[in-house]
Design an enzyme around this catalytic site. Structure first.
Site, PDB file in Angstrom:
ATOM      1  N   ALA A 295       0.724  -1.184  -0.157  1.00 14.95           N
ATOM      2  CA  ALA A 295      -0.043  -0.043   0.014  1.00 14.95           C
ATOM      3  C   ALA A 295       0.973   1.325  -0.107  1.00 14.95           C
ATOM      4  O   ALA A 295       0.663   2.229  -0.880  1.00 14.95           O
ATOM      5  CB  ALA A 295      -0.813   0.200   1.083  1.00 14.95           C
TER       6      ALA A 295
ATOM      7  N   PHE B 256       1.851  10.544  -3.436  1.00 18.12           N
ATOM      8  CA  PHE B 256       1.255  10.903  -2.132  1.00 18.12           C
ATOM      9  C   PHE B 256       2.331  11.334  -1.014  1.00 18.12           C
ATOM     10  O   PHE B 256       3.294  10.802  -0.854  1.00 18.12           O
ATOM     11  CB  PHE B 256       0.625   9.818  -1.462  1.00 18.12           C
TER      12      PHE B 256
ATOM     13  N   LEU C  10       2.820   1.627  -3.414  1.00 15.94           N
ATOM     14  CA  LEU C  10       1.682   2.075  -4.341  1.00 15.94           C
ATOM     15  C   LEU C  10       1.813   3.667  -4.186  1.00 15.94           C
ATOM     16  O   LEU C  10       1.401   4.611  -5.107  1.00 15.94           O
ATOM     17  CB  LEU C  10       0.467   1.513  -4.171  1.00 15.94           C
ATOM     18  N   TYR C  11       1.083   4.233  -2.967  1.00 14.69           N
ATOM     19  CA  TYR C  11       0.858   5.527  -2.689  1.00 14.69           C
ATOM     20  C   TYR C  11       2.116   6.382  -2.960  1.00 14.69           C
ATOM     21  O   TYR C  11       1.971   7.631  -3.579  1.00 14.69           O
ATOM     22  CB  TYR C  11       0.119   5.938  -1.220  1.00 14.69           C
ATOM     23  N   ARG C  12       3.240   5.872  -2.606  1.00 12.97           N
ATOM     24  CA  ARG C  12       4.292   7.086  -2.967  1.00 12.97           C
ATOM     25  C   ARG C  12       4.458   6.886  -4.420  1.00 12.97           C
ATOM     26  O   ARG C  12       4.983   7.961  -5.020  1.00 12.97           O
ATOM     27  CB  ARG C  12       5.577   6.242  -2.327  1.00 12.97           C
TER      28      ARG C  12
END
Ligand SMILES: CC(C)(COP(=O)(O)OP(=O)(O)OC[C@H]1O[C@@H](n2cnc3c(N)ncnc32)[C@H](O)[C@@H]1OP(=O)(O)O)[C@@H](O)C(=O)NCCC(=O)NCCS
Length: 185
Positions: free
Chosen positions: A145, A154, A148-150
């Site tokens: 997670a 994000f 993915l966000y990085r």
């Protein structure tokens, strides 16, 4: 083979059993907690600005799903985060904001880009200036997670944040919208 579909609020409610099953297996939650979440998920479907996606297998089975909606004062999550932010940060992040509420992929289907495609589909075309999410604190290099966000750009909004009644630490992450072309493509 699999396909990504957009979900209307009624689709989420219609497949609530599958949603809760995927959610529970992805997060490792127990049955009691899942029962509480079930009520929340059904209520979320009616919120303004709802956007949902799902990934279906050949046989129609649910491999993953995600959804979010417009984040507004009066919503529990919005109010918790806003109260923890400095006034100007709260304004910048939360005055025109999409909350990414859930994003999950069945464990057996993880690591094939499904989460990434769901996230991209959820965020492309969102008519808000920012997106915010909360995710359990974890090793950023190990957690799918967080990676993915990085990759999606994000940044940290709050770290080691505790919601009332929950003893796990969360990271609150955000980014501006629209997604830049190299991520949205
Ligand atoms: C977080 C989560 C939604 C990500 O979904 P996912 O489908 O497993 O992950 P991704 O879409 O990022 O998969 C990309 C990975 O697959 C690989 N991959 C393989 N084929 C791919 C393809 N065709 N396209 C893109 N990536 C591909 C990528 O290299 C990447 O590897 P990495 O994770 O080692 O960096 C999912 O792992 C999950 O449900 N986790 C548990 C619940 C959770 O933490 N949810 C978020 C909490 S808010």
């Amino acid at each position: 083979m699999m396909r990504l579909v957009r979900w209307q609020p009624e689709d989420l409610v219609h497949r609530l059993d599958d949603v809760i099953e995927v959610y529970g297996s992805a997060m490792g939650y127990n049955a009691e907690l899942l029962q509480t979440r079930r009520g929340y998920v059904a209520a979320h479907a009616g919120r303004p600005g709802f956007r949902g996606v799902a990934t279906l297998g050949d046989d129609g089975s649910l491999l993953g799903f995600g959804y979010g909606y417009t984040s507004t004062p009066g919503q529990w999550w919005h109010d918790q985060i806003r109260a923890a932010l400095r006034r100007d940060d709260g304004k910048a992040w939360m005055s025109d904001c999409f909350e990414l509420v859930e994003l999950h992929v069945r464990p057996a289907a993880q690591g094939h880009g499904i989460g990434q495609r769901q996230l991209r589909a959820l965020l492309s075309g969102v008519g808000h200036r920012t997106v915010l999410l909360s995710t359990p604190e974890a090793d950023e290099d190990v957690s799918r997670a967080w990676r993915l966000y990085r990759r999606f750009g994000f940044v940290d909004v709050l770290r080691d944040f505790y919601f009332p009644g929950d003893d796990r630490a969360f990271g609150i992450l955000g980014r501006s919208l629209p997604l830049p072309a190299h991520i949205a493509a």
